[in-house]
Design an enzyme around this catalytic site. Structure first.
Site, short mmCIF file in Angstrom:
data_model
loop_
_atom_site.label_atom_id
_atom_site.label_comp_id
_atom_site.label_asym_id
_atom_site.label_seq_id
_atom_site.Cartn_x
_atom_site.Cartn_y
_atom_site.Cartn_z
N TYR A 143 0.81 -1.28 0.06
CA TYR A 143 0.23 0.05 -0.17
C TYR A 143 0.82 1.23 -0.06
O TYR A 143 0.48 2.29 0.01
CB TYR A 143 -0.87 -0.05 1.26
CG TYR A 143 -1.87 -0.94 1.04
CD1 TYR A 143 -2.98 -1.07 0.13
CD2 TYR A 143 -1.81 -2.27 2.10
CE1 TYR A 143 -3.82 -2.23 0.24
CE2 TYR A 143 -2.66 -3.40 2.19
CZ TYR A 143 -3.65 -3.25 1.14
OH TYR A 143 -4.51 -4.39 1.08
N ASN A 201 -12.84 4.43 -2.23
CA ASN A 201 -11.82 3.32 -2.32
C ASN A 201 -12.80 2.60 -0.86
O ASN A 201 -12.32 2.97 0.21
CB ASN A 201 -10.33 3.76 -2.02
CG ASN A 201 -9.59 2.35 -1.71
OD1 ASN A 201 -10.11 1.21 -1.56
ND2 ASN A 201 -8.45 2.72 -1.62
N HIS A 245 -15.37 -6.02 -2.47
CA HIS A 245 -15.64 -7.44 -2.77
C HIS A 245 -16.75 -7.92 -2.16
O HIS A 245 -16.89 -9.16 -2.40
CB HIS A 245 -14.34 -8.19 -2.83
CG HIS A 245 -13.14 -7.39 -2.88
ND1 HIS A 245 -12.91 -7.26 -4.37
CD2 HIS A 245 -12.23 -6.67 -2.09
CE1 HIS A 245 -11.65 -6.28 -4.12
NE2 HIS A 245 -11.25 -6.21 -2.89
N HIS A 255 -8.30 2.26 -6.00
CA HIS A 255 -7.44 1.19 -5.42
C HIS A 255 -6.07 1.43 -5.49
O HIS A 255 -5.44 1.51 -6.72
CB HIS A 255 -8.01 -0.08 -5.67
CG HIS A 255 -9.18 -0.46 -5.53
ND1 HIS A 255 -9.69 -0.93 -4.27
CD2 HIS A 255 -10.31 -0.37 -6.28
CE1 HIS A 255 -11.24 -0.81 -4.46
NE2 HIS A 255 -11.33 -0.75 -5.53
N LEU A 256 -5.23 1.43 -4.33
CA LEU A 256 -3.96 1.45 -4.08
C LEU A 256 -3.02 0.53 -4.92
O LEU A 256 -2.26 0.69 -5.66
CB LEU A 256 -3.50 1.79 -2.84
CG LEU A 256 -3.98 2.90 -2.06
CD1 LEU A 256 -3.74 2.82 -0.61
CD2 LEU A 256 -3.26 4.08 -2.39
N SER A 257 -3.33 -0.84 -4.52
CA SER A 257 -2.74 -1.76 -5.15
C SER A 257 -3.57 -2.43 -6.44
O SER A 257 -4.39 -1.98 -6.75
CB SER A 257 -2.88 -3.16 -4.08
OG SER A 257 -4.02 -3.55 -3.97
N ASP A 274 -25.84 -0.46 -3.47
CA ASP A 274 -27.09 0.24 -3.29
C ASP A 274 -27.37 1.64 -3.09
O ASP A 274 -27.82 2.55 -3.70
CB ASP A 274 -27.93 -0.63 -2.80
CG ASP A 274 -28.38 -2.08 -3.33
OD1 ASP A 274 -27.94 -2.21 -4.50
OD2 ASP A 274 -29.02 -2.90 -2.62
N ARG A 290 -10.19 -11.02 -4.72
CA ARG A 290 -10.23 -9.41 -4.92
C ARG A 290 -10.50 -8.80 -6.47
O ARG A 290 -10.56 -7.67 -6.70
CB ARG A 290 -8.64 -8.91 -4.56
CG ARG A 290 -8.40 -9.04 -2.97
CD ARG A 290 -7.41 -8.48 -2.58
NE ARG A 290 -6.70 -8.80 -1.43
CZ ARG A 290 -6.91 -8.33 -0.12
NH1 ARG A 290 -7.76 -7.32 -0.15
NH2 ARG A 290 -6.59 -8.95 0.83
#
Length: 146
Positions: free
Chosen positions: A23, A75, A81, A101-103, A88, A112
């Protein structure tokens, strides 16, 4: 101009110390300070929330429906997931957003690889570390200008 809301999900409060090899070393405060300045420079208001609670994120999304939020960066961390309830709530806002997303989720565990948000997002920035937030905000500002 517009208000931009950035929502950070669970465990992102640990950025800078949690698995920096995945991260990065930037803290959440580092990221938010850069985003705030970027918003200010572009003439937009900046707001953010980090929560480890799905309910608190949903409540903030409900508030965004009425508070003038014009664009969001999200994020949702591990909720990406798993959370149909957050999906909703995002849909109920009718506010455009970019998923960040960082990764690189696709270079990690298979669970993931599925996001409940990618298909409803304006776009996704994945795997570019903290810079991904800044790139997503740049794109959001451009969308708001058009």
């Amino acid at each position: 101009m517009a208000a931009i809301l950035v929502l950070h999900g669970p465990n992102l409060n640990l950025l800078g110390s949690r698995e920096p090899h995945i991260y990065g070393s930037d803290t959440l405060d580092d990221i938010n300070q850069r985003l705030s300045k970027q918003c200010q420079d572009a003439g937009h208001d900046f707001d953010n929330l980090q929560s480890n609670s799905e309910a608190q994120l949903i409540d903030r999304l409900h508030a965004a429906r009425k508070d003038g939020t014009g664009f969001m960066l999200v994020n949702f961390g591990g909720f990406t997931h798993t959370s149909i309830a957050l999906r909703d709530a995002v849909l109920a806002t009718e506010i455009p957003f970019i998923e960040v997303h960082l990764s690189n989720l696709f270079s990690r565990e298979e669970f993931r690889h599925k996001s409940y948000f990618s298909d409803i997002a304006v776009g996704c920035v994945i795997g570019l570390g903290a810079q991904g937030y800044e790139l997503a905000l740049q794109a959001a500002c451009r969308k708001l200008a058009n």
